[in-house]
Design an enzyme around this catalytic site. Sequence first.
Site, mmCIF file in Angstrom:
data_model
loop_
_atom_site.group_PDB
_atom_site.id
_atom_site.type_symbol
_atom_site.label_atom_id
_atom_site.label_comp_id
_atom_site.label_asym_id
_atom_site.label_seq_id
_atom_site.Cartn_x
_atom_site.Cartn_y
_atom_site.Cartn_z
ATOM 1 N N GLU A 12 -10.911 10.765 -11.488
ATOM 2 C CA GLU A 12 -10.701 11.511 -10.252
ATOM 3 C C GLU A 12 -11.984 12.235 -9.823
ATOM 4 O OE1 GLU A 12 -8.156 11.016 -8.629
ATOM 5 O OE2 GLU A 12 -6.604 10.373 -10.036
ATOM 6 N N CYS B 113 -1.322 17.754 -12.555
ATOM 7 C CA CYS B 113 -2.630 17.256 -12.994
ATOM 8 C C CYS B 113 -3.738 17.820 -12.109
ATOM 9 C CB CYS B 113 -2.677 15.730 -12.945
ATOM 10 S SG CYS B 113 -1.746 14.980 -14.297
ATOM 11 N N HIS C 87 -6.705 9.711 -14.670
ATOM 12 C CA HIS C 87 -5.294 9.344 -14.560
ATOM 13 C C HIS C 87 -5.105 7.947 -15.148
ATOM 14 C CE1 HIS C 87 -3.632 12.308 -11.433
ATOM 15 N NE2 HIS C 87 -2.795 12.300 -12.446
HETATM 16 N N1 PCA Z 1 0.867 13.515 -14.875
HETATM 17 C C1 PCA Z 1 1.281 14.443 -13.845
HETATM 18 C C2 PCA Z 1 1.383 15.772 -14.535
HETATM 19 C C3 PCA Z 1 1.375 15.486 -15.999
HETATM 20 C C4 PCA Z 1 0.948 14.081 -16.105
HETATM 21 O O1 PCA Z 1 0.708 13.457 -17.161
HETATM 22 C C5 PCA Z 1 0.395 14.419 -12.602
HETATM 23 O O2 PCA Z 1 -0.183 13.364 -12.296
HETATM 24 O O3 PCA Z 1 0.268 15.434 -11.913
#
Ligand code: PCA
Length: 198
Positions: free
Chosen positions: A77, A137, A161
Amino acid sequence: MKILLTGFKPFGKNISNPSLGVLDELKNRRTETIEVLKLDVVYGLDGEKVVEKIKEIKPDVVLSIGLAGGRSKVCLEAIALNARDSEFKDNQGQIFLNEKISNGPLAYDSTLNLKRIKEKIENENFMISYSAGTYVCNDVYYQELEYIVQNNLNIACGFVHIPYTEPKEEEPYLELNEIVHIISELLDVILEERKCLK
Ligand code: PCA
């Protein structure tokens, strides 16, 4: 070199969270000093916990990892947005719609060298993304970057991610091993750059 890795516990409909498996694998495979933090998927508090850990151990690198069900690639990200907006509850039952995280700027950039990472990592299952979402996140990422930027700290900080690691309905997935391989490669590039800067 000291590395802080964070992952998340299961949340919502997800009975497991592959980010935890990634943390364990990386800790086993890598030779650097790695500290691991497993977060509860709670707005505000999770970010505060990471900031406390950064203050305590003073890492060179902070890499946070979260699940993004529905994505097909490992996504680094590029930015964190100053927004909390999701119809989904966090693990404390909180819902935020159209709110800000802080009085800070609209967004913070990752402190990683994205250009270099893009040049070095050619894996087709890896990409740079410009949306970490507006759920927990992103909330953690924004708080990490805010602390680092406001305190002028020389810490390489990024958020990754990851897709599901098992077939689930029609959703895409990647083997855990492949995800760990890509993130390990990413760590190599980040650490190589840090060594050159020192
Ligand atoms: N993914 C979520 C929150 C915790 C996780 O593993 C997100 O993408 O916000």
